[in-house]
Structure formats: C-alpha cells, structure tokens
Design an enzyme around this catalytic site. Structure first.
Site, PDB file in Angstrom:
ATOM      1  N   SER D  95       0.797  -1.226   0.000  1.00  0.00           N
ATOM      2  CA  SER D  95       0.000   0.000   0.000  1.00  0.00           C
ATOM      3  C   SER D  95       0.828   1.273   0.000  1.00  0.00           C
ATOM      4  O   SER D  95       0.269   2.363  -0.105  1.00  0.00           O
ATOM      5  CB  SER D  95      -0.969   0.001   1.189  1.00  0.00           C
ATOM      6  N   LYS D 138      -5.899   4.505   8.988  1.00  0.00           N
ATOM      7  CA  LYS D 138      -4.929   5.349   8.302  1.00  0.00           C
ATOM      8  C   LYS D 138      -5.376   6.810   8.274  1.00  0.00           C
ATOM      9  O   LYS D 138      -4.568   7.728   8.478  1.00  0.00           O
ATOM     10  CB  LYS D 138      -4.727   4.839   6.869  1.00  0.00           C
TER      11      LYS D 138
END
Ligand SMILES: [Ca+2]
Ligand SMILES: [Ca+2]
Ligand SMILES: [Ca+2]
Ligand SMILES: [Ca+2]
Ligand SMILES: [Ca+2]
Ligand SMILES: [Ca+2]
Ligand SMILES: [Ca+2]
Ligand SMILES: [Ca+2]
Ligand SMILES: [Ca+2]
Ligand SMILES: [Ca+2]
Ligand SMILES: [Ca+2]
Ligand SMILES: [Ca+2]
Lengths: 220, 220, 220, 220, 220, 220
Positions: D95, D138
């Site tokens: 990611s 996140k």
C-alpha cells in the site's frame, strides 16, 4: 575500572553510545577512506538495521557533498570501510546513524573529530535526527569514559530529566534534529582544519538540569 | 608429542594462537599474493567474525601502504588469498586479526617473518590491538611449539600473572596496543630485508614475571 | 567385484582416495581447462571444505606457475572445471587437496598422470601436505583398483603399521610433506612429456613393512 | 501527543499511511537522487512485497519519463535511494506503492510535494491504483498529523462511509484509479515549479460525507 | 493412455528417461541456443545434482567443440537455455547427463536428433558414461512412448536381463561407456545434416535377449 | 460483485487465469519494456516455478524474434519488467506461461492484446503448450469478468465436458498446443496494428458443448 577516551582529536573516529542488556557502552566507530571504486564495507558484526543506517548516512553525505566540502565523486573513486570494534560482539539498531555519518564525513573531508564528544541518534536519508532509547544508560557510559559533550536527538530532550545527577552535572547535552547540528558539534571548526564549512559554528549546549521535561519511554 | 615450529623465516607465514574447547593451539596463517584484480579469498573454514577481521586488516594495510613499503595499488593489481590449515576445522573469533595483518603485510612487502614469534590480538581498522581471551592456554601452545616470543595485546598484560611458570620462563612477551609494535616484533628488520621501514626497530620485550597485574577474566 | 583402474596415463585425471562410512573408495578427479576468463567451476556435490581445498590448490599453482611450466596468466585466460563423479554422492573434507592440485597441474601443464598412482592428503596454500584419516581403508580401496603407488602425507607414515599386509606387499608408499613430492611421483617426467620441470625426478618410495611407527589415531 | 507534519513543501518527501497492529501511522518516505550508475537502494527494513512495489513504481516512471518531465536516462546516470524511517521497524505490504512512486517522481523531476497531502494505494506497473486495507485507521493517523488531503484508491471509496466523522469533516479525499491523479494532487503545479507537466491540474476532491457507499472489508 | 513421441527429428530436443516413485517416465529435454554472452539458464525445477550435470555436459562440449563441429567460442557468444517440462515437477539426479549433453550438442551443431531414440546415463567431465538406476522402469516408459532405441550406460548391461520381455522385444539397446557412442546413436549423420562429424557413424545395437548378465542392484 | 474487464485493447497487458484454494481468479499480467541492458525483473510475489516459466517464455521469444516481428537484440538493449498485481498475494505454478509469453510478445512487438481474451497453459522453451489444472474454476472466473474467448491447452480439451453450462454457452474456447495459436488468438492482427506477422490469422474456436471428451483429473 572504566576505560577512558584517549584525549586526541582524530579523523574518522567518533564516539558512539550503545545500549546493551547489561547497561550503556561507549563504542568507537572507525572509518577508513581508501582509493578504490565506490565499494562500501561494513564490519564488526553489524546487524541489518545498522547496515541500512550506514547506507542512509552515506547517501545523505553524497547528496550534500558540496556543502560538506567533500569531493562529490567519492562514491566512485573511493572505497569506504566502516568498522566497529569489538568484532565478536553483534551490534544492531538505528541509533548509531549519526555517529556513522559523522565518522564518514570526517574521514572524507579531513575534519578531525573532538575526542570528548559522544553522540546517539537515528539518521534519515535527509539528515533528520530521530529519537533513540536508553539515554540514561548511554550517558552513564559516556560519563565513565570522560566524555564532556553528548549530542542527543531533539525529541529525546524530555528524557534528560531522568539522567543521573552526577552525569548531568558533568556533561553538556546538545539536542539536534538535523545532522548539521551534530556535525557542527563534533567536527573541528573550519578555522582550525580548513575542512568544515564556515557556517558550521558551535551549536548551543544545554545542561540537563535546565530542562524539566516529562519522563517518556522510548524504545531504541 | 607437540609439533615444533620449523626454524625458518618465511614470507607470508605467521604463527597465530587459537583457543579451543580442548586447550590452546598454534595455527599458522598462510598468505599468497597473486597477480590479479583485487579479489580477496579466505579459506580454511573461517567464520564471519574472522572474515571481517581479515577485511579490517587488509583495509588497514591499504590505508598505510606507503609507510609499510607496499605498492599502494595492490588492491587492484593483486589477489590476496589467506588460508588457515587445517581446512576441516571451523575457526572463528577476532583474535587472529593481528596475525592475518602481519601475514598480509609480510607477503605484500616481501619482509620475512621471524619463525619463533607467535601472536594473538584483535585488530581494528586503525591498527589498534584489542584484548583477547585464553591467554594462558594460548601461551602454553606456543611454548610447546618452541616459540620464543609472543606478542599480546597491551590490555592483556594483567593476564600474564596467570601464565604457567615454565611457559613464562621460556617466552618473552611483547605487549602491543598498536599493530606497529606487532610488525616491528615479527617482521625481519629493514637492514636485513630492505622491506621493513627503518623506524620499525625492536620493540621492548617483557618477562611475565616482571609484571604483577591483577587477574581478570576476558572472553575472547 | 572391484572396478580396476584403466591402464592409461591421461592428462587432468587423477586417482584420489576417499573414506566413507562403508569403507575406502577410489574416486577419480577430472579437470578440464577451457578457453575462458578465469572462472572456476566445481561440480560433483563437493562440500565447502572440499571447495576451499580446490581454491587453495589453484592459488598454490598460480603462485608457482613458472616453476610448474604453466602459463602464468591462466587465471584470466582459462576457465578451470574440476568434477568428481559420481555426481549424486556428496563429498567433503580436505583430503582430496593434493589430488585436485595434481589434476589441475596436469591439465594446465599438459603433463600426463601415471594411471597406477593414487594419493591422499590435505594441501595448504604453500604446498605443504597435511595428514589425513582413514589410511587403512583408503589403501585397501587402492589395492582393489590395481594401484601400484600411493602418495601419503609424511605425517601419516606411522599409520602404515596398520595397513593390511596383503595391501602393504603390493603397494609402494611415497610419503610427502610438500606437494612437489606428489607431483614428481604422479606426473610423467619432463623427458617424456616435455611439460614437467627437470628437477621433478622420481621421489623415494617405501614399503609399509620397512617402517615401524607407533599407531596413531588421526581424524580426517 | 501526536506529531504534526512540518508545514513545508519538500522535494522527494511524501506522507504515506501505514496500518499496524496498534492502529494507523503516518510514515514519511524519503528519496534521494544521486549521481551514479542506476543502482536502487531500499532501506528502512522494507519487506519483499514493499520492495517489489518500489521496483514497480520505478519501472512505471521509467516507462513514462518523458510525460513526467524526467530525464529518460536517469536509470543509468542516477542512483535512487528510497528510505523509510524509523529504521528499526519492519514495514511491508503493497500500500505504499503510490507514495514511493510520488516521492521518486518528485525527486527526479524536482517538483515539490504538498506537505499537507497524504496517500495510500498499491501501484501497478502501468500506473493503476489498487485498493488497500485499514483506511479508517490510516485516515485517523493522517488527521492527527494535520493532513488536509488524503489520496485513496478509487475502489476504496465505499470504505469512506466508515471514516470517523471528525476525521471526515477535516480531510478532503481524492479517489484515484490512476497514478496520474495522485501526482496531480500531491505535486506542486507546473506554474509554480516549472517541473510538473501542465496537464497535471488539480484533481476533484470529495468529502467523505458526500459518498454513501456500502461497507466492505478489504485486506491490505 | 500413454503419450506417444512425435515422429519428427528436431534440433535441440532429446528424449530422456526418469525414474520416479510411481514408475518410469519419459521427459523431453529442450535446449535453445541464443545470441548472447555465455550465460547458462537451467529451468524446470532442476535440483543441484542435475544442474551440476548440465554444467559438466557443457564443459565437455566446450573441451571437444572442434571435433563436434561446433564454433569453439560459443561459450562467450551464445546463451544456452536448458529447460525440462513439466515445470512444476521437481527433477534431480545425475542420470539426465547424457541427455542434456546430446541436446546441447544438437542445438549448437545443428544436427537433428532421432525422434525414436531415448537415453539415460550420468556423464562425466571427460565424456565417460556412468551407470544409473531404475533401468527396468525407464525402458517401460520408453516402450510406452513408442521409442525404438535406448542408449544405456555400458555398466548397466547386466540390468538388461531384468527388462520386461515385451519391452525387450521391441527396443534395441545401445550400451555406451563414452558420450561419443551416445551422440553417434542419437544425432542424424553428417551425410544428411552436414553437421555431425563423419567419424560418428552408427553404433552397434544389441537386443536385451542376447545378453545374459547377472542381476545387479544399482541405485540411481 | 465481480470485477469486469475493461473494454480496451492494450499493449503488454494480458488476462491470465489462476486457480486458488477459494476458486478461480482472473489476474492481469503487466509487462513494461524499458530502454536498458537486458535485465529481467519479475515482481508480484512470483514463486520459483512461475519465475522459471517467465524465463522460458522470454527465451522462446528470443529464439523466434524475427518471425514475431521483434527486434532480435532486445535481450541486450531493453529491460523487461513483468508484474502481476495484487502484489501481496503469492503466486506460483507454470500455468501462467502462455500469458506471460503473450504479454511480453505484445510489449516487444507493439501488437495490442484483445481485452476479451483470457488464457491458461504452461509454455515450454520450444513453444509447446502443456496442460494445466483447475479449468472449471478458471473459466468460471473468466465468465464473471466478461471474457468472451479463453485459450486452453489442447490436452485439456477433455476437461471442457465439465465446464459449467452457463459458462460454456457464453465463452468460446481455443485449444492450443503451440504458442503460435495463442498469439494468433490474443494479439490484434497485422492488418490493424502492422505489428503481428500476416500468417497469424484467426485460429478456430470451439464451443465446449461440441466436444464430448471423458472427464480427467489434471493437477496444475
Ligand atoms: Ca567493551
Ligand atoms: Ca517521532
Ligand atoms: Ca591441529
Ligand atoms: Ca577495552
Ligand atoms: Ca562408487
Ligand atoms: Ca600436524
Ligand atoms: Ca512512529
Ligand atoms: Ca480489484
Ligand atoms: Ca508427465
Ligand atoms: Ca562404476
Ligand atoms: Ca483479487
Ligand atoms: Ca502430457
């Protein structure tokens, strides 16, 4: 019976501070710059994290060679050997980053390193200084070795509140969040060695007692 | 029945001392310098710490080639092969550092090595000699092999108090904290071989009995 | 039904002797010298100790190329391939050192190898021959294969007292403490092949019965 | 006490977002472009998947160098060093692909990166942006660090429904299914830096509240 | 339902015979010779022993290039790729040595390989053919695939007594103790292809029934 | 909710079919051809068997470059990067061989790939297509993604009897035993792209229902 640091400013030799299971320890990082072709040799049973630190330090120096008064083509005309005695003891962790950077900068530029300065801190590729663990034990080791100045990461300033009072009364602390501050503190100035850029003057030093920061646990 | 050292000064062959689970052992380190391109070959089942020692020794010699009367470009025109018989026995640890350094210096400079000298000590990148373990057993092995002089790390001087009296009465000890002292002791002088720099004269030798230092445990 | 050695002197093919859990075995070491660039290839499931032996043997030959009538630049103009059939059987240990050295010297110099000579012994970088284990079993295998002469390490002479009497009466033993003796014994002389230096004449051979040395256990 | 992002647009420094066992974390990816020969160095304890992401990002940039205003021969004239502090913490997963791509593109083109933009997303060799996991955690980390804009994979838009309302009210989200959208959002425009191609204008930003997509579990 | 061999003589494609836990199997070895720089690529999940066999085969061909009508500098102007389908099945052992040698010789010389020939045997660096195991099962697989001729190691001749009678009545066996015999048998003669040296004529073929050798167990 | 394939013919992007523990999956293989020096980069967590497949595919293309309208020196002037998203998922097995071959051929020749074609099959060094496992699950995944044509290995034709009827009625199957058939089916013809050789016309397509072959278990 502690081993005292030798009172001599040398090129490519810097006092680092390590944190082991039995307390703090001073370890000297040695750098040799050799005519070669750009090879980097890392010896002394360095672990992967410490090796990566060394490579980050070297890349930082490559990216800043001009302002550090270093020949910019050293990466292809010189071999760099970084060695940390004692060779049988495994060493790891990122906190020797600033020490290795200073040792390589000294060896490449020819600027001597103050013998009575020790340091600890992770270095990033852009020269930032990141916090480390074990400051209390590390400073104790520095004190025993006769060190007068210890460069620490700016973010570790709060940890100075925990330092042993005797240590704190004998050592000056230089908080750094950029490697520039570290180099200014440890390398002999340009007026003496003609190797350090003039803008690298003395950085401010603080006594541990002057700072009353909250206690904070930081793992190395 | 111990195996005696052969009474012949050779180039690139140096008596080292090892410490095994069954006592001390003398092991000879062989070096061949070959026309090549700078490759380093290390054989004899050397462990990682010993291999790093070899590389530190070679970098030290590169950094001091001129004063050792060695062609400075050897790192790219010669291959260096260091071998330690017996090839099936794994060997490790940093204490052969000074021995490997002396053997390489001898082979590169052409200076013969005194056959009756043995040595033990870790070497650093800057030529410092660091302390080692097992001195009692190692000196016993040297004595059995007919060695007359053993170079030891300066920091191991206190361990001489523990040496077997018979051994101590037959062997002269040369404490060294720099590799220069080791090379002066082991290499044949410049007057004879025209290969060793003049400032490398005889180093002072001490009898174990003359030193009464406290006992100290040092792990290799 | 033992496999007999083929009565033909070939270049680069030497009879070695191995010691396995089920007794001694003769194994032939093959060497091919190919136009190339200095690569060394070692095949036949050789273990690390045996590979290091091969490298020590090759470095020895490089260091003595001139006196062995070998082109000194072979290390950069030829590739050397050492192979030991049977390829599925793992092999290790230092005792094939002299065999590999002889095979490479034969292949590089063009001197044929006597088909009825076998050998065993560790080689060092300087051409010394070190003792090995399993001599009794190894010589039995040599006898079964029709070998007439076996070169053994000088330090193994005492082990000849243990050799099977039938074996001892059919085989001549050549003790060697230097590889020169091995090469003199195994390579066809210069008068015949114009490839072996004149000083390599026949080495003295002894019958096992002539030596009455004490029994001694030596591990390979 | 969260660590705020420093309000300065820098070249080669991009805010990434990671998902650890103890929640989200912002991590800055540093890139140095050095005169060299095409070597790629990846440090900071990156796992295999993350290293492969870096190589995919670099190959994408090589294949699109012209349109990104980057010298097309950088792959053989420059060394690229990607480092992710903190060096002792292992990092892995795909990611950070878009973040590494943006950091390299910035460093090679000289275009500064907006300090208040963070991003997450896998990149493919052709510049597609693939979905990631842990968006809620996140974005929480981005909010704590003072980030104003977060670039997310287009396929993660449904996950915005789960974002913490406070976070959603302070951060604008830019869904991207191509890296072009990411670069447009994060790099300073060509009018200011003369380094970003004109067609890279501002991409549309959406508020999390504007999207009412169904909840969906996506593993990173 | 067995898979029959395709009735076409091809260059660089040779029928090998393998012995697995579930019986014999025919496997075709493919070789591609590509303009290149001397790289050797080995694919198809080959184990270490099989890879070493390939290298021994290639070195043999290098050492005999002239007599095999092969350009002697192929080792630096061509890349050699040896592949054994099926790629997911691990393969190992030395018995494909002659097959790989024949396939490489065919591909380098341009000589087609007879489609109805199969083979098994270890090859040594000097072209000797060593015995293998599993002959009964291997020949059964060859028979099922429509093979007419099987080359076997000379030392395996005694094993022919154990071959299935139906197999023995349909297949001719060519015992070989040198690779020359294998190449003569498998490669199309020079008169047809202008690529095989004239001295490579047809080798004698024997019926299994003609030989009455004692049974002998040989492990592969 | 299945993810549909994007209706666009692209260069260097091919639909593969994988078989996982939870059913079939479509995965797109991406190839980038970059100015370089012949390096091959394989990313996306590919296992050893899949990596070997990629190398076999590339060698096949090297050996057939001329007939594929590809510059024959690409192996030394271009770098090839093959990437399979999603980067965190390990992938292995030989059945992506034809897909990787097609993607590389497309990227090197510039011929676009039909977006509605998917494929599965092991490739050999000579371009043969070998059978694979999991055809039922793979074709189900292709159907869900909107694929119209699936290339399968010729030897898998019997498995078509087991295909889900709905899948079988929507997809045309192209059995291939040579990669030529695969390329003809997937690459846009030369009349449109001027990159595919004229002899590569449309291959015959069959409906699963037309073939009534017996059921057969084949492991991937
Ligand atoms: Ca210490
Ligand atoms: Ca921090
Ligand atoms: Ca011994
Ligand atoms: Ca000490
Ligand atoms: Ca045998
Ligand atoms: Ca001995
Ligand atoms: Ca952190
Ligand atoms: Ca998706
Ligand atoms: Ca099969
Ligand atoms: Ca045999
Ligand atoms: Ca998926
Ligand atoms: Ca098949």
């Amino acid at each position: 019976r502690p081993e005292m640091v030798e009172p001599k400013n040398e090129i490519g030799l810097v006092n680092g501070l390590a944190w082991t299971s039995v307390g703090g320890e001073m370890l000297q990082i040695e750098v040799a710059i050799l005519d070669g072709s750009g090879k980097v040799e890392l010896t002394g049973q360095l672990g992967d994290v410490m090796k990566e630190s060394a490579h980050a330090a070297i890349s930082y120096i490559r990216s800043r060679a001009a302002s550090l008064h270093i020949e910019p083509d050293f990466y292809k005309t010189k071999d760099i050997h970084i060695h940390i005695p004692e060779g049988a003891i495994p060493k790891d962790g990122p906190s020797a980053g600033v020490t290795m950077c200073t040792a390589v900068a000294s060896a490449l530029s020819g600027a001597p390193v103050r013998y009575d300065v020790a340091m600890t801190g992770e270095i990033t590729l852009r020269g930032r200084v990141l916090p480390i663990g074990g400051l209390k034990e590390k400073t104790m080791a520095a004190y025993r070795a006769g060190i007068k100045t210890v460069v620490i990461p700016k973010e570790n300033e709060p940890d100075l509140a925990e330092i042993d009072p005797v240590v704190a009364s004998h050592i000056q602390f230089v908080p750094a969040d950029q490697i520039d501050t570290v180099l200014k503190t440890a390398l002999i100035s340009a007026y003496e060695s003609r190797c350090v850029p003039p803008e690298l003057a003395a950085a401010p030093r603080v006594k541990a007692g002057e700072i009353s920061a909250p206690q904070e646990a930081i793992t190395q």
